[in-house]
Design a protein around this motif. Structure first.
Motif, PDB file in Angstrom:
ATOM      1  N   LEU A  51       0.832  -1.204   0.000  1.00 46.22           N
ATOM      2  CA  LEU A  51       0.000   0.000   0.000  1.00 46.22           C
ATOM      3  C   LEU A  51       0.869   1.257   0.000  1.00 46.22           C
ATOM      4  N   ALA A  52       1.997   1.203   0.699  1.00 47.62           N
ATOM      5  CA  ALA A  52       2.910   2.343   0.711  1.00 47.62           C
ATOM      6  C   ALA A  52       3.505   2.574  -0.680  1.00 47.62           C
ATOM      7  N   LEU A  53       3.810   1.490  -1.396  1.00 42.86           N
ATOM      8  CA  LEU A  53       4.333   1.620  -2.749  1.00 42.86           C
ATOM      9  C   LEU A  53       3.292   2.256  -3.673  1.00 42.86           C
ATOM     10  N   LEU A  54       2.044   1.853  -3.505  1.00 41.14           N
ATOM     11  CA  LEU A  54       0.976   2.380  -4.367  1.00 41.14           C
ATOM     12  C   LEU A  54       0.622   3.821  -4.007  1.00 41.14           C
ATOM     13  N   ASP A  55       0.765   4.192  -2.732  1.00 42.30           N
ATOM     14  CA  ASP A  55       0.613   5.580  -2.278  1.00 42.30           C
ATOM     15  C   ASP A  55      -0.699   6.208  -2.734  1.00 42.30           C
ATOM     16  N   GLY A  56      -1.793   5.475  -2.599  1.00 41.20           N
ATOM     17  CA  GLY A  56      -3.099   6.016  -2.938  1.00 41.20           C
ATOM     18  C   GLY A  56      -3.422   6.061  -4.413  1.00 41.20           C
ATOM     19  N   GLN A  57      -2.566   5.472  -5.237  1.00 40.22           N
ATOM     20  CA  GLN A  57      -2.795   5.492  -6.687  1.00 40.22           C
ATOM     21  C   GLN A  57      -4.068   4.714  -7.016  1.00 40.22           C
ATOM     22  N   PRO A  58      -5.007   5.311  -7.764  1.00 46.88           N
ATOM     23  CA  PRO A  58      -6.294   4.647  -7.987  1.00 46.88           C
ATOM     24  C   PRO A  58      -6.277   3.587  -9.083  1.00 46.88           C
ATOM     25  N   VAL A  59      -5.361   3.734 -10.035  1.00 47.42           N
ATOM     26  CA  VAL A  59      -5.308   2.821 -11.173  1.00 47.42           C
ATOM     27  C   VAL A  59      -3.883   2.314 -11.357  1.00 47.42           C
ATOM     28  N   GLN A  69     -15.837 -10.473 -15.519  1.00 48.69           N
ATOM     29  CA  GLN A  69     -16.329 -11.810 -15.852  1.00 48.69           C
ATOM     30  C   GLN A  69     -16.738 -12.600 -14.607  1.00 48.69           C
ATOM     31  N   ALA A  70     -16.204 -12.226 -13.452  1.00 49.64           N
ATOM     32  CA  ALA A  70     -16.472 -12.969 -12.219  1.00 49.64           C
ATOM     33  C   ALA A  70     -17.612 -12.399 -11.391  1.00 49.64           C
ATOM     34  N   GLY A  71     -18.281 -11.375 -11.890  1.00 48.24           N
ATOM     35  CA  GLY A  71     -19.423 -10.830 -11.158  1.00 48.24           C
ATOM     36  C   GLY A  71     -19.369  -9.336 -10.936  1.00 48.24           C
ATOM     37  N   GLY A  72     -18.232  -8.723 -11.223  1.00 49.06           N
ATOM     38  CA  GLY A  72     -18.138  -7.272 -11.206  1.00 49.06           C
ATOM     39  C   GLY A  72     -18.238  -6.637  -9.836  1.00 49.06           C
ATOM     40  N   ALA A  73     -18.548  -5.345  -9.856  1.00 47.20           N
ATOM     41  CA  ALA A  73     -18.582  -4.552  -8.630  1.00 47.20           C
ATOM     42  C   ALA A  73     -19.650  -5.052  -7.654  1.00 47.20           C
ATOM     43  N   ARG A 132     -15.047   3.778 -11.611  1.00 47.67           N
ATOM     44  CA  ARG A 132     -15.635   4.394 -10.420  1.00 47.67           C
ATOM     45  C   ARG A 132     -16.579   3.443  -9.688  1.00 47.67           C
ATOM     46  N   ASP A 133     -17.226   2.543 -10.414  1.00 47.98           N
ATOM     47  CA  ASP A 133     -18.116   1.579  -9.767  1.00 47.98           C
ATOM     48  C   ASP A 133     -17.347   0.749  -8.734  1.00 47.98           C
ATOM     49  N   TYR A 134     -16.128   0.402  -9.072  1.00 42.13           N
ATOM     50  CA  TYR A 134     -15.287  -0.378  -8.163  1.00 42.13           C
ATOM     51  C   TYR A 134     -14.666   0.500  -7.083  1.00 42.13           C
ATOM     52  N   LEU A 135     -14.129   1.641  -7.491  1.00 43.43           N
ATOM     53  CA  LEU A 135     -13.420   2.497  -6.546  1.00 43.43           C
ATOM     54  C   LEU A 135     -14.336   3.075  -5.471  1.00 43.43           C
ATOM     55  N   SER A 136     -15.638   3.042  -5.711  1.00 42.18           N
ATOM     56  CA  SER A 136     -16.583   3.541  -4.703  1.00 42.18           C
ATOM     57  C   SER A 136     -16.820   2.535  -3.580  1.00 42.18           C
ATOM     58  N   LEU A 137     -16.335   1.309  -3.746  1.00 38.55           N
ATOM     59  CA  LEU A 137     -16.578   0.260  -2.747  1.00 38.55           C
ATOM     60  C   LEU A 137     -15.592   0.375  -1.592  1.00 38.55           C
ATOM     61  N   PRO A 138     -16.033   0.081  -0.381  1.00 41.90           N
ATOM     62  CA  PRO A 138     -15.150   0.221   0.788  1.00 41.90           C
ATOM     63  C   PRO A 138     -14.011  -0.791   0.821  1.00 41.90           C
ATOM     64  N   ASN A 139     -14.170  -1.925   0.142  1.00 41.57           N
ATOM     65  CA  ASN A 139     -13.130  -2.956   0.166  1.00 41.57           C
ATOM     66  C   ASN A 139     -12.222  -2.920  -1.066  1.00 41.57           C
ATOM     67  N   VAL A 140     -12.297  -1.853  -1.850  1.00 39.89           N
ATOM     68  CA  VAL A 140     -11.449  -1.709  -3.037  1.00 39.89           C
ATOM     69  C   VAL A 140     -10.442  -0.586  -2.812  1.00 39.89           C
ATOM     70  N   LYS A 180      -7.111  11.155 -11.549  1.00 41.04           N
ATOM     71  CA  LYS A 180      -8.157  11.978 -10.930  1.00 41.04           C
ATOM     72  C   LYS A 180      -9.211  11.115 -10.223  1.00 41.04           C
ATOM     73  N   LEU A 181      -9.152   9.816 -10.458  1.00 40.81           N
ATOM     74  CA  LEU A 181     -10.107   8.895  -9.823  1.00 40.81           C
ATOM     75  C   LEU A 181      -9.738   8.563  -8.385  1.00 40.81           C
ATOM     76  N   ARG A 182      -8.706   9.195  -7.869  1.00 41.88           N
ATOM     77  CA  ARG A 182      -8.251   8.916  -6.493  1.00 41.88           C
ATOM     78  C   ARG A 182      -9.418   8.945  -5.499  1.00 41.88           C
ATOM     79  N   LYS A 183      -9.375   7.961  -4.587  1.00 39.75           N
ATOM     80  CA  LYS A 183     -10.414   7.898  -3.567  1.00 39.75           C
ATOM     81  C   LYS A 183     -10.152   8.948  -2.498  1.00 39.75           C
ATOM     82  N   ASN A 184     -11.231   9.478  -1.935  1.00 40.61           N
ATOM     83  CA  ASN A 184     -11.094  10.495  -0.878  1.00 40.61           C
ATOM     84  C   ASN A 184     -10.630   9.860   0.433  1.00 40.61           C
TER      85      ASN A 184
END
Length: 213
Positions: free
Chosen positions: A9-17, A139-143, A170-178, A209-213
């Motif tokens: 997570l530190a390597l990704l540093d909040g990167q959304p994609v 393919q596995a069921g989506g968001a 955004r459908d995925y990034l809006s989820l609390p576990n993503v 710009k899709l970064r989560k708040n």
């Protein structure tokens, strides 16, 4: 949250994609990585789907200081070691085997393994892994599938990958576990072949710009 999860997570540093890249020509690797980093997407995944993949990782790791390069499509312990040897800072696999989990446990380099079913996710938890790739996502069921997992399998975080684009990210990034999503739309094959690094930088900036708040 495990120490390796925290490290990743530190390597990704909040990167959304996380750009998921299949690079045919090693000569494209450095300018592509630089374009993505300029657009704000510093962490990238170069998949081992081409003959040039390991050389691409080696060049990016050695020449692009602003980039954090990981290796994808890791299918075995041998693949894991080969990718780490050329500079991979994190490892991504489409699934998880006992051999790969045991091997990864002996390395300081974090593993992001693919899972789909609740059983696979529970197996990953038993192996000490709580930040997982959800693949193939659409393919596995989506968001909606991932949303359903948020309560019964609380504490597990995901990076959905597979069929994700600017239209549904955004459908995925809006989820609390993503935490983030993986996608190839930020570096289309035709733009890479044309050397349109400015265009790829612009796509990366939009994705950032899709970064989560």
């Amino acid at each position: 949250m495990t120490s390796k999860t925290q490290k990743l997570l530190a390597l990704l540093d909040g990167q959304p994609v996380i750009p998921v890249l299949k690079i045919e020509r090693a000569a494209d690797a450095v300018p592509l990585a630089r374009a993505l980093a300029r657009g704000g997407l510093r962490a990238i995944e170069i998949t081992l789907r081409t003959d040039e993949a390991l050389e691409c990782i080696r060049r990016v790791a050695a020449e692009v200081e602003d980039c954090i390069v990981g290796a994808g499509t890791i299918l075995s312990a041998r693949h894991f070691d080969e990718a780490v040897a050329v500079g991979s800072k994190f490892i991504v696999s489409p699934g998880l085997t006992r051999e790969l989990a045991a091997h990864a446990a002996q390395s300081d380099v974090p593993l992001l393994p693919g899972t789909i079913t609740p059983g696979e996710i529970m197996g990953a938890l038993e192996a000490g892994l709580d930040f997982l790739k959800f693949f193939p996502a659409e393919q596995a069921g989506g968001a909606s599938f991932l949303k359903a997992l948020a309560s019964p399998i609380a504490g597990v975080k995901f990076c959905p990958t597979g069929g994700i684009s600017a239209k549904n990210a955004r459908d995925y990034l809006s989820l609390p576990n993503v935490v983030c999503v993986g996608g190839s739309w930020v570096a289309p094959d035709d733009m890479v072949k044309a050397g349109d690094w400015a265009g790829i930088e612009a796509l990366a900036a939009e994705a950032n710009k899709l970064r989560k708040n």
